[in-house]
Design a protein around this motif. Structure first.
Motif, PDB file in Angstrom:
ATOM      1  N   SER A  75       0.801  -1.227   0.000  1.00 35.75           N
ATOM      2  CA  SER A  75       0.000   0.000   0.000  1.00 35.75           C
ATOM      3  C   SER A  75       0.835   1.279   0.000  1.00 35.75           C
ATOM      4  CB  SER A  75      -0.961   0.000   1.189  1.00 35.75           C
ATOM      5  OG  SER A  75      -0.252   0.081   2.402  1.00 35.75           O
ATOM      6  N   THR A  76       2.129   1.194   0.302  1.00 33.60           N
ATOM      7  CA  THR A  76       2.899   2.430   0.446  1.00 33.60           C
ATOM      8  C   THR A  76       4.127   2.557  -0.452  1.00 33.60           C
ATOM      9  OG1 THR A  76       4.188   1.507   2.283  1.00 33.60           O
ATOM     10  CG2 THR A  76       2.194   2.733   2.854  1.00 33.60           C
ATOM     11  N   VAL A  77       4.697   1.444  -0.901  1.00 23.95           N
ATOM     12  CA  VAL A  77       5.929   1.496  -1.701  1.00 23.95           C
ATOM     13  C   VAL A  77       5.587   1.763  -3.155  1.00 23.95           C
ATOM     14  CG1 VAL A  77       7.905   0.138  -2.519  1.00 23.95           C
ATOM     15  CG2 VAL A  77       7.218   0.040  -0.122  1.00 23.95           C
ATOM     16  N   HIS A  78       6.411   2.577  -3.794  1.00 28.49           N
ATOM     17  CA  HIS A  78       6.197   2.921  -5.197  1.00 28.49           C
ATOM     18  C   HIS A  78       7.555   3.034  -5.897  1.00 28.49           C
ATOM     19  CE1 HIS A  78       3.588   4.355  -8.409  1.00 28.49           C
ATOM     20  NE2 HIS A  78       4.582   5.149  -8.726  1.00 28.49           N
ATOM     21  N   TYR A  79       7.615   2.562  -7.108  1.00 28.54           N
ATOM     22  CA  TYR A  79       8.836   2.631  -7.914  1.00 28.54           C
ATOM     23  C   TYR A  79       8.617   3.508  -9.136  1.00 28.54           C
ATOM     24  CZ  TYR A  79      11.557  -0.977  -5.551  1.00 28.54           C
ATOM     25  OH  TYR A  79      12.294  -1.672  -4.640  1.00 28.54           O
ATOM     26  N   VAL A  80       9.689   4.099  -9.615  1.00 29.76           N
ATOM     27  CA  VAL A  80       9.684   4.825 -10.882  1.00 29.76           C
ATOM     28  C   VAL A  80      10.158   3.840 -11.939  1.00 29.76           C
ATOM     29  CG1 VAL A  80      10.696   6.727 -12.179  1.00 29.76           C
ATOM     30  CG2 VAL A  80      10.152   7.030  -9.757  1.00 29.76           C
ATOM     31  N   ILE A  81       9.343   3.610 -12.939  1.00 28.80           N
ATOM     32  CA  ILE A  81       9.654   2.660 -14.005  1.00 28.80           C
ATOM     33  C   ILE A  81      10.132   3.432 -15.237  1.00 28.80           C
ATOM     34  CG2 ILE A  81       8.798   0.763 -15.427  1.00 28.80           C
ATOM     35  CD1 ILE A  81       8.531   0.177 -12.452  1.00 28.80           C
ATOM     36  N   PRO A  82      11.376   3.240 -15.651  1.00 29.53           N
ATOM     37  CA  PRO A  82      11.856   3.914 -16.865  1.00 29.53           C
ATOM     38  C   PRO A  82      11.087   3.415 -18.091  1.00 29.53           C
ATOM     39  CG  PRO A  82      13.673   2.870 -15.681  1.00 29.53           C
ATOM     40  CD  PRO A  82      12.406   2.431 -15.025  1.00 29.53           C
ATOM     41  N   GLU A  83      11.006   4.240 -19.087  1.00 32.55           N
ATOM     42  CA  GLU A  83      10.244   3.920 -20.295  1.00 32.55           C
ATOM     43  C   GLU A  83      10.700   2.610 -20.931  1.00 32.55           C
ATOM     44  OE1 GLU A  83       7.362   3.787 -22.804  1.00 32.55           O
ATOM     45  OE2 GLU A  83       7.484   5.389 -21.328  1.00 32.55           O
ATOM     46  N   TYR A  84      12.005   2.390 -21.019  1.00 30.78           N
ATOM     47  CA  TYR A  84      12.482   1.165 -21.670  1.00 30.78           C
ATOM     48  C   TYR A  84      12.039  -0.093 -20.906  1.00 30.78           C
ATOM     49  CZ  TYR A  84      16.296   0.574 -18.273  1.00 30.78           C
ATOM     50  OH  TYR A  84      17.010   0.385 -17.127  1.00 30.78           O
ATOM     51  N   LYS A  85      11.856   0.019 -19.606  1.00 27.30           N
ATOM     52  CA  LYS A  85      11.371  -1.118 -18.823  1.00 27.30           C
ATOM     53  C   LYS A  85       9.871  -1.331 -19.029  1.00 27.30           C
ATOM     54  CE  LYS A  85      14.759  -2.842 -16.396  1.00 27.30           C
ATOM     55  NZ  LYS A  85      15.104  -4.251 -16.425  1.00 27.30           N
ATOM     56  N   ARG A  86       9.150  -0.252 -19.269  1.00 24.61           N
ATOM     57  CA  ARG A  86       7.701  -0.379 -19.508  1.00 24.61           C
ATOM     58  C   ARG A  86       7.424  -1.197 -20.756  1.00 24.61           C
ATOM     59  NH1 ARG A  86       5.287   5.535 -17.935  1.00 24.61           N
ATOM     60  NH2 ARG A  86       6.332   5.583 -15.933  1.00 24.61           N
TER      61      ARG A  86
END
Length: 110
Positions: A75-86
């Motif tokens: 419920s609290t952790v969030h990651y930034v996903i780079p475009e190439y990983k998406r």
């Protein structure tokens, strides 16, 4: 991938374990391996915990602690996903990342 902040992780552990439990685990150099399955937006979909076989103190953690910790992390952790990983999401539908969490990292937060 980069976690947006470690504060929610620290907070989840601090709300799950007592200060004394954290001190004992830290004193024994215990670490918990935390795996995350992430959505395209970086939200945590699933959490997986692993423990080293030769670390007996970790096997004393009650299952309800891990359930509580999982719920808090989801419920609290969030990651930034780079475009190439998406772009991998098109193929695999999920992105995984893992984190080694040493209990010693909590000592200065007690």
């Amino acid at each position: 991938m980069e976690i947006t902040s470690l504060n929610p992780v620290y907070q989840a552990f601090l709300e799950t374990f007592t200060p004394e439990e954290i001190r004992v685990l830290a004193q024994n150099n215990e670490v918990l391996l935390v795996g995350y399955a992430l959505s395209e937006s970086g939200s945590v979909l699933e959490v997986d915990f692993s423990m080293y076989r030769n670390r007996p103190h970790l096997y004393n953690i009650p299952p309800q602690y891990l359930e509580k910790l999982e719920a808090k992390l989801k419920s609290t952790v969030h990651y930034v996903i780079p475009e190439y990983k998406r772009q991998q999401l098109c193929k695999y539908n999920v992105i995984t990342v893992s984190q080694v969490f040493p209990f010693k990292s909590l000592l200065d937060k007690l």
